[in-house]
Motif scaffolding. Structure first.
Motif, PDB file in Angstrom:
ATOM      1  N   VAL A 549       0.859  -1.117   0.140  1.00  0.00           N
ATOM      2  CA  VAL A 549       0.114   0.023   0.104  1.00  0.00           C
ATOM      3  C   VAL A 549       0.842   1.208  -0.112  1.00  0.00           C
ATOM      4  CG1 VAL A 549      -1.709   1.373   1.191  1.00  0.00           C
ATOM      5  CG2 VAL A 549      -1.940  -1.300   1.232  1.00  0.00           C
ATOM      6  N   GLN A 550       0.970   2.117  -0.908  1.00  0.00           N
ATOM      7  CA  GLN A 550       1.758   3.221  -1.341  1.00  0.00           C
ATOM      8  C   GLN A 550       0.960   4.388  -0.697  1.00  0.00           C
ATOM      9  OE1 GLN A 550       2.605   4.342  -5.273  1.00  0.00           O
ATOM     10  NE2 GLN A 550       4.124   5.848  -4.620  1.00  0.00           N
ATOM     11  N   ASN A 551       1.423   5.204   0.300  1.00  0.00           N
ATOM     12  CA  ASN A 551       1.033   6.412   0.709  1.00  0.00           C
ATOM     13  C   ASN A 551       1.941   7.593   0.843  1.00  0.00           C
ATOM     14  OD1 ASN A 551      -1.155   7.781   1.825  1.00  0.00           O
ATOM     15  ND2 ASN A 551      -0.589   7.556   3.833  1.00  0.00           N
ATOM     16  N   GLY A 552       2.450   7.784  -0.427  1.00  0.00           N
ATOM     17  CA  GLY A 552       3.387   9.040  -0.458  1.00  0.00           C
ATOM     18  C   GLY A 552       3.252   9.646  -1.660  1.00  0.00           C
ATOM     19  N   PHE A 553       4.380  10.321  -2.019  1.00  0.00           N
ATOM     20  CA  PHE A 553       4.247  11.265  -3.234  1.00  0.00           C
ATOM     21  C   PHE A 553       5.208  10.660  -4.473  1.00  0.00           C
ATOM     22  CE2 PHE A 553       2.495  13.799   0.055  1.00  0.00           C
ATOM     23  CZ  PHE A 553       1.615  14.589  -0.494  1.00  0.00           C
ATOM     24  N   GLY A 554       5.806   9.778  -4.097  1.00  0.00           N
ATOM     25  CA  GLY A 554       6.582   9.122  -5.028  1.00  0.00           C
ATOM     26  C   GLY A 554       6.028   8.268  -6.421  1.00  0.00           C
ATOM     27  N   ILE A 555       6.940   8.451  -7.400  1.00  0.00           N
ATOM     28  CA  ILE A 555       6.284   7.387  -8.522  1.00  0.00           C
ATOM     29  C   ILE A 555       7.370   6.263  -8.769  1.00  0.00           C
ATOM     30  CG2 ILE A 555       4.903   9.129  -9.563  1.00  0.00           C
ATOM     31  CD1 ILE A 555       7.307   9.504 -11.666  1.00  0.00           C
ATOM     32  N   ASP A 556       7.266   5.177  -9.377  1.00  0.00           N
ATOM     33  CA  ASP A 556       8.208   4.300  -9.908  1.00  0.00           C
ATOM     34  C   ASP A 556       8.958   4.845 -11.173  1.00  0.00           C
ATOM     35  OD1 ASP A 556       9.675   2.175 -10.963  1.00  0.00           O
ATOM     36  OD2 ASP A 556       8.295   0.587 -10.406  1.00  0.00           O
ATOM     37  N   LEU A 557       9.949   5.309 -11.080  1.00  0.00           N
ATOM     38  CA  LEU A 557      10.773   6.042 -12.392  1.00  0.00           C
ATOM     39  C   LEU A 557      10.999   5.119 -13.241  1.00  0.00           C
ATOM     40  CD1 LEU A 557      13.336   8.274 -10.303  1.00  0.00           C
ATOM     41  CD2 LEU A 557      11.194   9.166 -11.390  1.00  0.00           C
ATOM     42  N   LEU A 558      10.936   3.816 -13.197  1.00  0.00           N
ATOM     43  CA  LEU A 558      11.254   2.767 -14.252  1.00  0.00           C
ATOM     44  C   LEU A 558       9.760   2.436 -15.074  1.00  0.00           C
ATOM     45  CD1 LEU A 558      13.467   0.456 -12.518  1.00  0.00           C
ATOM     46  CD2 LEU A 558      14.154   2.520 -14.127  1.00  0.00           C
ATOM     47  N   LYS A 559       8.707   3.146 -14.535  1.00  0.00           N
ATOM     48  CA  LYS A 559       7.206   2.850 -15.138  1.00  0.00           C
ATOM     49  C   LYS A 559       6.400   3.850 -15.207  1.00  0.00           C
ATOM     50  CE  LYS A 559       7.120  -1.859 -12.767  1.00  0.00           C
ATOM     51  NZ  LYS A 559       6.387  -2.699 -11.587  1.00  0.00           N
ATOM     52  N   GLU A 560       6.956   5.012 -14.467  1.00  0.00           N
ATOM     53  CA  GLU A 560       6.035   6.365 -14.591  1.00  0.00           C
ATOM     54  C   GLU A 560       7.001   7.402 -15.034  1.00  0.00           C
ATOM     55  OE1 GLU A 560       2.690   6.281 -11.383  1.00  0.00           O
ATOM     56  OE2 GLU A 560       4.444   4.754 -10.643  1.00  0.00           O
ATOM     57  N   LYS A 561       6.347   8.669 -15.493  1.00  0.00           N
ATOM     58  CA  LYS A 561       7.097   9.844 -15.656  1.00  0.00           C
ATOM     59  C   LYS A 561       6.431  10.976 -14.869  1.00  0.00           C
ATOM     60  CE  LYS A 561       9.256   8.386 -20.140  1.00  0.00           C
ATOM     61  NZ  LYS A 561       9.287   8.821 -21.526  1.00  0.00           N
ATOM     62  N   ARG A 562       7.134  11.971 -14.499  1.00  0.00           N
ATOM     63  CA  ARG A 562       6.783  13.177 -14.057  1.00  0.00           C
ATOM     64  C   ARG A 562       7.080  14.164 -14.907  1.00  0.00           C
ATOM     65  NH1 ARG A 562       6.496  14.275  -8.742  1.00  0.00           N
ATOM     66  NH2 ARG A 562       7.288  12.029  -7.853  1.00  0.00           N
ATOM     67  N   PRO A 563       6.678  15.424 -15.093  1.00  0.00           N
ATOM     68  CA  PRO A 563       6.902  16.486 -15.916  1.00  0.00           C
ATOM     69  C   PRO A 563       7.932  17.417 -15.247  1.00  0.00           C
ATOM     70  CG  PRO A 563       4.646  16.968 -14.896  1.00  0.00           C
ATOM     71  CD  PRO A 563       5.099  15.500 -14.701  1.00  0.00           C
ATOM     72  N   TYR A 564       7.924  17.681 -13.800  1.00  0.00           N
ATOM     73  CA  TYR A 564       8.768  18.252 -13.458  1.00  0.00           C
ATOM     74  C   TYR A 564       9.144  17.635 -11.657  1.00  0.00           C
ATOM     75  CZ  TYR A 564       5.996  21.539 -16.243  1.00  0.00           C
ATOM     76  OH  TYR A 564       5.319  21.926 -17.289  1.00  0.00           O
ATOM     77  N   MET A 565      10.309  18.221 -11.313  1.00  0.00           N
ATOM     78  CA  MET A 565      10.767  17.903  -9.862  1.00  0.00           C
ATOM     79  C   MET A 565      10.763  19.186  -9.162  1.00  0.00           C
ATOM     80  SD  MET A 565      10.960  15.136  -8.092  1.00  0.00           S
ATOM     81  CE  MET A 565      10.196  15.644  -6.269  1.00  0.00           C
ATOM     82  N   TYR A 566      10.298  19.168  -8.023  1.00  0.00           N
ATOM     83  CA  TYR A 566      10.003  20.380  -7.050  1.00  0.00           C
ATOM     84  C   TYR A 566      10.915  20.020  -5.726  1.00  0.00           C
ATOM     85  CZ  TYR A 566       6.842  16.712  -4.742  1.00  0.00           C
ATOM     86  OH  TYR A 566       6.039  15.841  -4.507  1.00  0.00           O
ATOM     87  N   PHE A 567      11.290  21.290  -5.082  1.00  0.00           N
ATOM     88  CA  PHE A 567      12.244  21.095  -3.834  1.00  0.00           C
ATOM     89  C   PHE A 567      11.948  22.314  -3.134  1.00  0.00           C
ATOM     90  CE2 PHE A 567      14.998  22.345  -7.631  1.00  0.00           C
ATOM     91  CZ  PHE A 567      15.426  23.551  -7.263  1.00  0.00           C
ATOM     92  N   THR A 568      12.548  22.402  -2.026  1.00  0.00           N
ATOM     93  CA  THR A 568      12.787  23.480  -1.153  1.00  0.00           C
ATOM     94  C   THR A 568      13.778  23.770  -0.613  1.00  0.00           C
ATOM     95  OG1 THR A 568      11.921  22.450   0.844  1.00  0.00           O
ATOM     96  CG2 THR A 568      10.285  23.411  -0.600  1.00  0.00           C
ATOM     97  N   SER A 569      14.370  24.995  -0.364  1.00  0.00           N
ATOM     98  CA  SER A 569      15.633  25.445  -0.065  1.00  0.00           C
ATOM     99  C   SER A 569      15.298  26.498   0.984  1.00  0.00           C
ATOM    100  CB  SER A 569      16.355  25.887  -1.234  1.00  0.00           C
ATOM    101  OG  SER A 569      17.720  26.516  -0.927  1.00  0.00           O
ATOM    102  N   ASP A 570      15.049  26.255   2.161  1.00  0.00           N
ATOM    103  CA  ASP A 570      14.753  27.092   3.524  1.00  0.00           C
ATOM    104  C   ASP A 570      13.693  28.015   2.835  1.00  0.00           C
ATOM    105  OD1 ASP A 570      16.626  25.860   4.970  1.00  0.00           O
ATOM    106  OD2 ASP A 570      18.099  27.337   5.036  1.00  0.00           O
ATOM    107  N   ASN A 571      13.992  29.092   2.242  1.00  0.00           N
ATOM    108  CA  ASN A 571      13.005  30.139   2.164  1.00  0.00           C
ATOM    109  C   ASN A 571      12.523  30.087   0.763  1.00  0.00           C
ATOM    110  OD1 ASN A 571      15.513  31.015   0.708  1.00  0.00           O
ATOM    111  ND2 ASN A 571      15.151  33.305   1.442  1.00  0.00           N
TER     112      ASN A 571
END
Length: 643
Positions: A549-571
């Motif tokens: 049971v998956q309950n997070g924000f990830g995808i299997d990078l070998l089977k799915e694709k995402r258009p962007y990747m987001y990150f934060t850097s303190d502010n």
């Protein structure tokens, strides 16, 4: 005297809590006693906080030969009032713990807005009466003894009347007072290590009940209130929560599972493949920016071994960290939740529960270990990891003192030397294991061992060479082991670091990190799909072939694709696309847009083509905020522990 009273509250909690110990722990009174000893430790911190002010006052009064009755009466009132509050909190902790299975914390302040309802809850439940009576009885008995003691010590001053001290006597009084006050403030700090005592220090075994019994309720309540007041823990508001959840469901093709979360889904195992119960070893490399590697354009050949692994493994060229701090890298990589600004999601008096690689693999029968170089309570790691799936924690407390090289503990190669026989022992047991090794050397203060001979003359480059050398030695030794062929190895950075001249407000080298996966039967290739640390868990579980049971924000990078990747850097919030970078400052609502090519950036003006990037990142981060606030971070419906 107060410590005795706190002990009684803890004993009542221990007896009154409806909890069944698992086999191997039930009846182990030696293990039980450790919880009470740690509880005494935390209670002493509370007692020292309370004692500090009157102790200083009496010290100063003693220097001037003052011993008036009002001084003793004021001290009596002070102790009675503060300890009464402590006893009320300790009494309230018993029903609170029985209901929530966690020590009382700042969440109770939310009830103050509903005083009538809260009073009805307390006085309408008969089972609460005993704890109320216990608290009142403790206050009455304690107050009686405090008054008796106050009278006793005041009468002693009448036997030996106050007078002017000689110089020698004044020096003696000052010295004795300084020692006692110093010991009191040492008691407040709680320990002699680099960091003062934290909740994490109470966690010492695999049993969640015993780990929490030692937490002093007063300490938990005050510490959690301070945690809540920290700016980084204030709620992130980027967009309406319901809109964010709906957007993420659409973007990740999730429908949710009732009772778990709006993102939960069942990932089915491949019916044509037998799940591989392979060991998993993750090396989380400190500050390993992709920009340090020759594979990504660095011309100094600092990481020849990691570069060779990158070229002959399942590697990911567009992989990004969730934040710029180690705690965020661990949190996202292991539990598939994004980092949110400055926040340390692992730190706090209330330890949240998450599903993730450790918990899922533990359900599959794995034994989980975490190896770190420094103190186990740093960033609350001991408490958080023991609560969330790890069976064994190895840290500076386990290593010889002469191996500690700086404030962050031992060097990388000693960490690997220590871990190898532990992994050997577990491999011989026949039970699959999951192990995480967190390196530290590529973090200031840099310590390059005398026995390592780097090529570079710059310390910042020498330490990268050393980190690469230490990993080479470890992997070389591991490959000689019989269990190596049955193990998947993962190397990734916890975050990057500044390499060269910053290109923009969020230097690309800070978040661009390598992800390298290798092992027998894993086809070497370089994957260009964009991804991030939240994707490690589903990608790795996909390689293992497990259903879960998956309950997070990830995808299997070998089977799915995402258009962007987001990150934060303190502010700031950053979003990376294949050729675009979007940056947003929540505090000022400032937006920056760039076109990218390699490490070159060029300012862009057109808002429209960046709007989808903004919506993508805002939706993900706000949805994460909603799920964390609503405690929707498990992969099963929340239930009361012990039932």
């Amino acid at each position: 005297m107060a410590l005795v009273f706190f002990f009684i509250f803890r004993m009542v909690l221990f007896v009154a809590t409806d909890y069944s110990f698992p086999k191997g722990i039930a009846g182990d009174y030696g293990l039980y006693s450790v919880a009470f000893l740690r509880g005494l430790w935390f209670d002493n911190v509370v007692a020292c906080y309370i004692s500090a002010l009157p102790l200083v006052v009496f010290w100063v009064a003693g220097l001037f030969g003052c011993a008036s009755k009002w001084l003793y009466r004021s001290a009596s009132v002070y102790f009675i009032v503060l300890y009464s509050l402590g006893f009320i909190i300790s009494a309230a902790n018993i029903p609170y713990f029985n209901y929530f299975f966690k020590p009382i914390n700042s969440s109770i302040f939310n009830w103050f807005d509903y005083a009538g309802t809260t009073a009805g809850m307390v006085f309408g439940e008969a089972s609460y009466y005993l704890t109320l009576l216990l608290g009142i009885a403790m206050i009455v008995v304690f107050s009686y003894f405090v008054c008796k003691l106050s009278k006793l010590f005041y009468n002693l001053t009448l036997v030996t009347p106050a007078r002017a001290w000689t110089r020698r006597q004044a020096v003696a009084v000052f010295a004795v007072g300084a020692v006692v006050v110093g010991l009191c403030f040492f008691g407040i700090r709680g320990r002699a290590g680099r960091n003062p005592i934290r909740i994490s220090q109470a966690y010492y075994c695999t049993d969640p009940f015993l780990n929490q019994v030692g937490v002093a309720p007063v300490f938990s309540l005050m510490r959690s209130a301070l945690d809540d007041s920290r700016k980084e823990n204030q709620e992130l508001r980027l967009m309406p929560g319901d809109k964010a959840v709906a957007n993420v469901q659409r973007l990740l093709s999730r429908h949710g599972i009732d009772g778990i979360s709006p993102l939960a889904r069942v990932v089915k195992a491949d019916s044509t493949v037998t799940p591989a119960r392979k060991n998993v070893v993750i090396i989380l490399m400190e500050s390993m920016s992709a920009s340090l590697m020759q594979s990504f354009g660095n011309k100094h050949n600092l990481t020849p071994f990691v570069d060779s692994l990158y070229k002959h493994s399942l590697s990911f060229s567009n992989f990004y960290s969730s934040g710029i701090h180690t705690n965020q890298g661990m949190y996202s990589s292991l539990y598939s939740f994004p980092a949110v600004m400055k926040r340390n999601a692992m730190k706090g008096s209330v330890i949240p529960l998450y599903s993730g690689l450790p918990t899922i693999l533990k359900e599959k029968g794995y034994r989980n270990m975490f190896f770190m170089t420094h103190e186990s309570q740093y960033d609350n790691m001991n408490a958080f990891f023991r609560t969330n799936g790890f069976d064994e924690i190895y840290s500076q407390e386990n290593y010889p003192a002469d191996k500690v090289v700086n404030g962050f503990g031992v060097s990388d190669d000693y960490l690997f030397q220590y871990a190898l026989p532990v992994l050997d022992r577990h491999a011989k047991s026949g039970q699959p294991f999951f192990s995480v090794l967190l390196t530290i050397s590529n973090h200031p203060p840099y310590v390059v061992p005398d026995y390592f001979h780097p090529r570079s003359s710059k310390t910042e480059e020498q330490i990268v060479e050393y980190a690469d050398w230490a990993i080479r030695n470890f992997i070389t030794e591991v490959k000689k082991k019989p269990w190596a062929d049955n193990t998947i190895f993962v190397l990734l950075g916890d975050h990057g670091k500044l390499v060269g001249t910053p290109e923009c407000e969020s230097p690309l080298s800070y978040n661009h990190i390598p992800l390298i996966i290798f092992g027998k039967d894993i086809e070497p290739r370089i994957v260009d799909n964009i991804g991030g640390q939240v994707d490690l868990m589903p990608t790795l579980l996909g390689l293992l072939g497990f259903g879960y049971v998956q309950n997070g924000f990830g995808i299997d990078l070998l089977k799915e694709k995402r258009p962007y990747m987001y990150f934060t850097s303190d502010n700031l919030i950053g979003v990376r696309g294949s050729s675009r970078l979007y940056i947003y400052f929540p505090a000022t609502r400032q937006e920056l847009r760039y076109f990218t090519k390699g490490r070159q950036v060029k300012p862009a003006q057109d808002d429209m083509i960046f709007r989808d990037m903004k919506d993508y990142a805002f939706s993900m981060l706000q949805c994460a905020e909603v799920m964390v606030r609503n405690q929707q971070t498990l992969n099963y419906p929340k239930k009361k522990a012990g039932h």
